[in-house]
Design a protein around this motif. Structure first.
Motif, PDB file in Angstrom:
ATOM      1  N   PRO A 293       0.827  -1.215   0.000  1.00  0.00           N
ATOM      2  CA  PRO A 293       0.000   0.000   0.000  1.00  0.00           C
ATOM      3  C   PRO A 293       0.858   1.261   0.000  1.00  0.00           C
ATOM      4  O   PRO A 293       1.937   1.309   0.610  1.00  0.00           O
ATOM      5  N   ALA A 294       0.376   2.281  -0.681  1.00  0.00           N
ATOM      6  CA  ALA A 294       1.022   3.591  -0.648  1.00  0.00           C
ATOM      7  C   ALA A 294       0.626   4.307   0.638  1.00  0.00           C
ATOM      8  O   ALA A 294      -0.299   3.877   1.348  1.00  0.00           O
ATOM      9  N   PRO A 295       1.294   5.400   0.997  1.00  0.00           N
ATOM     10  CA  PRO A 295       0.902   6.148   2.197  1.00  0.00           C
ATOM     11  C   PRO A 295      -0.571   6.539   2.154  1.00  0.00           C
ATOM     12  O   PRO A 295      -1.076   7.023   1.134  1.00  0.00           O
ATOM     13  N   GLY A 296      -1.271   6.283   3.264  1.00  0.00           N
ATOM     14  CA  GLY A 296      -2.697   6.585   3.340  1.00  0.00           C
ATOM     15  C   GLY A 296      -3.588   5.477   2.832  1.00  0.00           C
ATOM     16  O   GLY A 296      -4.816   5.592   2.893  1.00  0.00           O
ATOM     17  N   GLU A 297      -2.997   4.384   2.325  1.00  0.00           N
ATOM     18  CA  GLU A 297      -3.772   3.254   1.810  1.00  0.00           C
ATOM     19  C   GLU A 297      -3.632   2.052   2.746  1.00  0.00           C
ATOM     20  O   GLU A 297      -2.726   1.993   3.576  1.00  0.00           O
ATOM     21  N   ALA A 298      -4.523   1.102   2.578  1.00  0.00           N
ATOM     22  CA  ALA A 298      -4.470  -0.119   3.390  1.00  0.00           C
ATOM     23  C   ALA A 298      -4.983  -1.291   2.575  1.00  0.00           C
ATOM     24  O   ALA A 298      -5.878  -1.143   1.732  1.00  0.00           O
ATOM     25  N   ILE A 299      -4.380  -2.448   2.818  1.00  0.00           N
ATOM     26  CA  ILE A 299      -4.845  -3.718   2.257  1.00  0.00           C
ATOM     27  C   ILE A 299      -5.244  -4.583   3.446  1.00  0.00           C
ATOM     28  O   ILE A 299      -4.444  -4.782   4.372  1.00  0.00           O
ATOM     29  N   VAL A 300      -6.467  -5.075   3.437  1.00  0.00           N
ATOM     30  CA  VAL A 300      -6.980  -5.791   4.603  1.00  0.00           C
ATOM     31  C   VAL A 300      -7.455  -7.179   4.200  1.00  0.00           C
ATOM     32  O   VAL A 300      -7.702  -7.459   3.018  1.00  0.00           O
ATOM     33  N   SER A 301      -7.579  -8.048   5.204  1.00  0.00           N
ATOM     34  CA  SER A 301      -8.123  -9.391   4.967  1.00  0.00           C
ATOM     35  C   SER A 301      -9.615  -9.303   4.701  1.00  0.00           C
ATOM     36  O   SER A 301     -10.273  -8.332   5.106  1.00  0.00           O
ATOM     37  N   PRO A 302     -10.191 -10.305   4.011  1.00  0.00           N
ATOM     38  CA  PRO A 302     -11.634 -10.255   3.722  1.00  0.00           C
ATOM     39  C   PRO A 302     -12.494 -10.116   4.979  1.00  0.00           C
ATOM     40  O   PRO A 302     -13.474  -9.363   4.975  1.00  0.00           O
ATOM     41  N   ALA A 303     -12.124 -10.819   6.058  1.00  0.00           N
ATOM     42  CA  ALA A 303     -12.922 -10.739   7.280  1.00  0.00           C
ATOM     43  C   ALA A 303     -12.875  -9.339   7.872  1.00  0.00           C
ATOM     44  O   ALA A 303     -13.892  -8.817   8.359  1.00  0.00           O
ATOM     45  N   LEU A 304     -11.706  -8.702   7.839  1.00  0.00           N
ATOM     46  CA  LEU A 304     -11.605  -7.339   8.363  1.00  0.00           C
ATOM     47  C   LEU A 304     -12.357  -6.361   7.470  1.00  0.00           C
ATOM     48  O   LEU A 304     -12.984  -5.406   7.960  1.00  0.00           O
ATOM     49  N   GLY A 305     -12.308  -6.588   6.158  1.00  0.00           N
ATOM     50  CA  GLY A 305     -13.061  -5.721   5.260  1.00  0.00           C
ATOM     51  C   GLY A 305     -14.551  -5.746   5.564  1.00  0.00           C
ATOM     52  O   GLY A 305     -15.214  -4.700   5.584  1.00  0.00           O
ATOM     53  N   LYS A 306     -15.088  -6.934   5.822  1.00  0.00           N
ATOM     54  CA  LYS A 306     -16.512  -7.040   6.170  1.00  0.00           C
ATOM     55  C   LYS A 306     -16.796  -6.350   7.500  1.00  0.00           C
ATOM     56  O   LYS A 306     -17.831  -5.693   7.658  1.00  0.00           O
ATOM     57  N   LEU A 307     -15.883  -6.495   8.457  1.00  0.00           N
ATOM     58  CA  LEU A 307     -16.081  -5.861   9.761  1.00  0.00           C
ATOM     59  C   LEU A 307     -16.053  -4.344   9.638  1.00  0.00           C
ATOM     60  O   LEU A 307     -16.854  -3.643  10.283  1.00  0.00           O
ATOM     61  N   ILE A 308     -15.154  -3.813   8.806  1.00  0.00           N
ATOM     62  CA  ILE A 308     -15.091  -2.360   8.612  1.00  0.00           C
ATOM     63  C   ILE A 308     -16.385  -1.847   7.997  1.00  0.00           C
ATOM     64  O   ILE A 308     -16.910  -0.790   8.387  1.00  0.00           O
ATOM     65  N   GLN A 309     -16.932  -2.590   7.040  1.00  0.00           N
ATOM     66  CA  GLN A 309     -18.167  -2.161   6.381  1.00  0.00           C
ATOM     67  C   GLN A 309     -19.358  -2.159   7.331  1.00  0.00           C
ATOM     68  O   GLN A 309     -20.284  -1.356   7.159  1.00  0.00           O
ATOM     69  N   SER A 310     -19.326  -3.031   8.321  1.00  0.00           N
ATOM     70  CA  SER A 310     -20.467  -3.145   9.243  1.00  0.00           C
ATOM     71  C   SER A 310     -20.284  -2.336  10.520  1.00  0.00           C
ATOM     72  O   SER A 310     -21.131  -2.404  11.408  1.00  0.00           O
ATOM     73  N   THR A 311     -19.196  -1.563  10.631  1.00  0.00           N
ATOM     74  CA  THR A 311     -18.890  -0.805  11.841  1.00  0.00           C
ATOM     75  C   THR A 311     -18.793   0.673  11.492  1.00  0.00           C
ATOM     76  O   THR A 311     -18.247   1.026  10.437  1.00  0.00           O
ATOM     77  N   PRO A 312     -19.312   1.567  12.341  1.00  0.00           N
ATOM     78  CA  PRO A 312     -19.157   3.006  12.078  1.00  0.00           C
ATOM     79  C   PRO A 312     -17.705   3.389  11.821  1.00  0.00           C
ATOM     80  O   PRO A 312     -16.790   2.873  12.464  1.00  0.00           O
ATOM     81  N   GLN A 313     -17.510   4.302  10.878  1.00  0.00           N
ATOM     82  CA  GLN A 313     -16.160   4.666  10.432  1.00  0.00           C
ATOM     83  C   GLN A 313     -15.291   5.179  11.573  1.00  0.00           C
ATOM     84  O   GLN A 313     -14.099   4.850  11.660  1.00  0.00           O
TER      85      GLN A 313
END
Length: 749
Positions: A111-131
């Motif tokens: 990832p470049a600065p300010g970017e992130a690569i996450v696991s599928p499970a974490l991606g789903k958790l981020i989508q279901s949790t307030p930012q």
């Protein structure tokens, strides 16, 4: 007709031999599949660790004295949390010194600065949790990690990009991602070896019990062959062929069943998550070795069981009385125990030596058990009051080896249970500890150069989210006495903070001790005149004001007894804390928002709390409880099956005797009561002994981890009580077996 053809002919014409062969094959299949599963566990943990080795900062190479030397990568890895779910966070910055980097499998790009690569499970958790509670910690999500880069399928992992300037001073300079070989989990490897010993032996007991279903008939058949002129070698070949046939089928069946057992094991969590199916793989050579070794053991035991026929066929044919057992059998347990004690008491205890000692202790039960059974039988023969007691006592005294087989599996299950219930409460007593901050306080480690900026950024983020609590910087210094760098030097860590902040943030009873002005707060009386203040343990430091007031506070938690609080106003001139904690109190409602604010203000630093430290401990204890329960259930089931099969075999061995007693008018209920007593009497004595030995082994294994005394709980009695119950439950098959004998003509025998 060769030995194999003769064995096949016996199987075709004798239904009882066929039943015995089927049960033997099932027992061998259970033993083979269990050993294959347990033998694959260390490799499974290694496969897991190999996929996730890039997540471990200690796997990267760096010059110890140049943490940020010129290198392609700057790395920092730590734990993050969302609620009680652990997130592995890897902060990374590319310096541009090497444009070509080999990425680990499963990582599509960096990832470049300010970017992130996450696991599928974490991606789903981020989508279901307030930012504000989670997503703001990572920046822009640009890709996802593949399963080849994860410790387990549901792992929460984030790779977050930064600029080199924003990385903490503790970040590690790395030349690339690690390529070394990961190591197996030592705890699970130890448990796997223990499991092989405590589950393989009950499985073999089940096999032996199955083989004994037709022991008497086989012995008579072999004795007849010997008297008819067969040589000992021919008889041995016939028995080996009969046993090898069923054992080989069982081994092949075990190899076929093992993948299904391994598949079920993938759903058992360990270390936070489940497994990939590919984790459980064993080399072909190891699988073949297991599939050959177990049938060979069974064949060896079968041949060993006919040694009386080989030596004295006439006595075997006439059921000549067996010789009494010698007292020297009692020495087996002390000798094996002494070897085990020697193995665990070494400074660098060798795991193979410890496992050998454990195996010898488990094996010693087969030597001592029959003698104990004979002694119990002799006692009841002398004091009998009812016919059932006399019948049971005579059986136990005259044929203790056969009688003990019904109890052998139960004894081993009780031994395993007592050992586990000694270790688990002792491990639970080790839980606790952690930092001196309260459970609801979040903290991030920083340094003097970055702590002020981290506090400002955290407070700004908290204000944007409407949180009134403020972050503060809490420095740490040492109060030193004696000459620096010598044995006379003593160091006491002190928090640099006001009494009001300490009352709100620390786990000490300091609230009622706050003075009007600056002071030093301690649980024990100290003399400021003898102390120096230093930010580093190897520096001389500056003398503390000898007139500084000292306030004592009452006792609190034992692990906070050495806590010292130094008011910032008393910090000598020129002394600046090198290590600083950015600390914020939280509530259940705002904890995740506060954590997100701290993570953003202190990139690359772990945000921790004592509450999360305790959650991690409970997860490890939960893993131990889970595998212990599974192991005990397996041992209990095997013990119950072996007891039931041994009881049925006992009835079938004595069909002629029981048929004659029933024909003479002996009620079936009396014979059934005698059979239950045969199981219960030795079980009562042997399980108590097994429980005591299991406690001793648990204490020995615990001493390898901790030198404190073990915790003994009343639950240690449970395996003994349950063991006797399992023995009686297994013996309950005696009544149906006796009724079957009653329904068949005595002339059949």
């Amino acid at each position: 007709m060769n030995s194999f053809q003769l064995a096949m002919r016996v199987l075709r014409v004798d239904r009882r031999t066929r039943t015995s062969a089927i049960l033997t094959a099932v027992g061998v299949a259970v033993a083979t599949s269990l050993v294959i599963l347990l033998a694959s566990l260390p490799g499974a943990t290694q496969a897991r660790a190999q996929r996730a080795i890039w997540q471990d900062i200690h796997s990267y190479y760096s010059e110890s004295d140049q943490p940020q030397r010129a290198a392609p990568l700057l790395m920092a890895a730590n734990k993050d949390y969302s609620g009680d779910r652990e997130i592995t966070r890897v902060d990374i910055a590319q310096t541009g010194t090497s444009p070509m980097l080999s990425l680990p499998p499963g990582i599509p790009r960096l990832p470049a600065p300010g970017e992130a690569i996450v696991s599928p499970a974490l991606g789903k958790l981020i989508q279901s949790t307030p930012q504000a509670q989670l997503g703001d910690r990572f920046g822009k999500l640009v890709d996802s990690l593949g399963p080849d880069s994860l410790l387990y399928p549901e792992q929460l992992v984030a790779v977050v990009g930064h600029t080199p300037e924003s990385m903490p001073t503790s970040a590690m300079a790395a030349d690339g991602f690690p390529v070394k070989e990961a190591k197996p989990d030592p705890l699970l490897a130890l448990l796997a070896w223990v499991g092989v010993i405590v589950l393989l032996v009950p499985s073999l007991v089940l096999v032996a019990s199955s083989a004994r279903l037709t022991a008497a008939r086989r012995e008579l058949r072999m004795a007849a062959l010997r008297l008819a002129g067969a040589t000992p070698g021919q008889v041995t070949k016939i028995v080996a062929a009969e046993t090898a046939l069923s054992a080989s089928v069982g081994a092949l069946l075990g190899i076929l069943v093992a993948p299904a057992l391994q598949g079920l094991s993938t759903f058992v969590p360990w270390g936070g998550g489940t497994w990939l199916a590919s984790d459980f793989s064993l080399s072909i050579g190891s699988t073949i070795a297991i599939a050959v070794a177990i049938p060979l053991l069974v064949v060896f035991a079968g041949v060993l069981g006919i040694r009386r026929v080989l030596k004295t066929p006439l006595f075997a044919a006439s059921a000549h009385a067996r010789k009494p057992l010698h007292w020297w059998r009692l020495l087996a347990v002390p000798v094996a125990g002494a070897f085990f004690l020697f193995a665990v008491s070494q400074d660098n205890a060798s795991l193979p030596m410890v496992m050998l000692g454990l195996f010898l202790l488990v094996g010693s039960a087969a030597i001592v058990g029959p003698w104990v059974t004979s002694a119990v039988g002799g006692t009841f023969v002398r004091i009998w009051r009812k016919p059932a007691s006399l019948l049971a006592g005579r059986r136990l005294r005259d044929d203790p080896k056969s009688a003990y087989r019904a109890t052998a599996g139960v004894v081993l299950a009780v031994f395993t249970g007592s050992m586990a219930l000694t270790l688990l409460p002792s491990f639970e007593s080790m839980a606790g500890g952690g930092r001196t901050f309260k459970d609801n306080v979040l903290y991030a480690e920083s340094d003097a150069a970055h702590a002020g900026q981290a506090v400002e950024q955290t407070n700004a983020s908290l204000a944007r989210n409407g949180i009134t609590d403020k972050a503060i910087a809490v420095g740490e210094v040492y109060l030193a006495t004696g000459e620096t760098g010598t044995r006379s030097q003593t160091l006491n860590r002190a928090f640099v903070m006001t009494c009001e902040d300490a009352t709100k943030l620390l786990r000490v009873n300091i609230g009622g001790s706050c003075a009007q002005g600056p002071a030093i707060y301690s649980r024990q009386k100290i003399d400021p005149a003898v102390y120096r203040v230093t930010s580093e343990y190897d520096k001389a430091g500056t003398a503390l004001d000898p007139k500084a007031p000292v306030q004592l506070f009452p006792n609190g938690d034992e692990d906070t007894s050495s806590t010292i609080v130094l008011d910032p106003a008393l910090l000598p001139a020129g002394v600046e804390p090198k290590y600083v904690n950015v600390v914020v109190p939280t509530t259940p409602a705002n904890a995740e928002v506060v954590r997100t604010a701290l993570v953003g203000a202190a990139p690359g630093q772990e945000v921790g709390s004592r509450g999360l430290h305790l959650i991690g401990q409970q997860q490890e204890l939960g893993d131990l409880r889970r595998v212990t329960v599974i192991g005990l259930i397996a041992a209990g089931v095997l013990a119950g099956c072996s007891a039931a099969v041994a009881t049925a075999g006992s009835v079938m061995d004595r069909r002629r005797t029981f048929g004659a007693l029933i024909a003479a008018g002996t009620p079936v209920r009396v014979l059934a009561r005698a059979l239950r007593m045969e199981a219960a009497l030795p079980a009562m004595v042997a399980t108590i002994g097994a429980g005591v030995v299991g406690i001793g082994v648990g204490m020995g294994l615990y001493s390898m981890v901790e030198k404190d005394a073990v915790v003994l709980s009343p639950w240690l009695l449970a395996p003994v009580v349950l063991g006797i119950g399992v023995a009686l439950l297994g013996a309950s098959v005696s009544t149906p077996a006796l009724k079957r004998v009653q329904s068949e003509p005595l002339a059949d025998e």
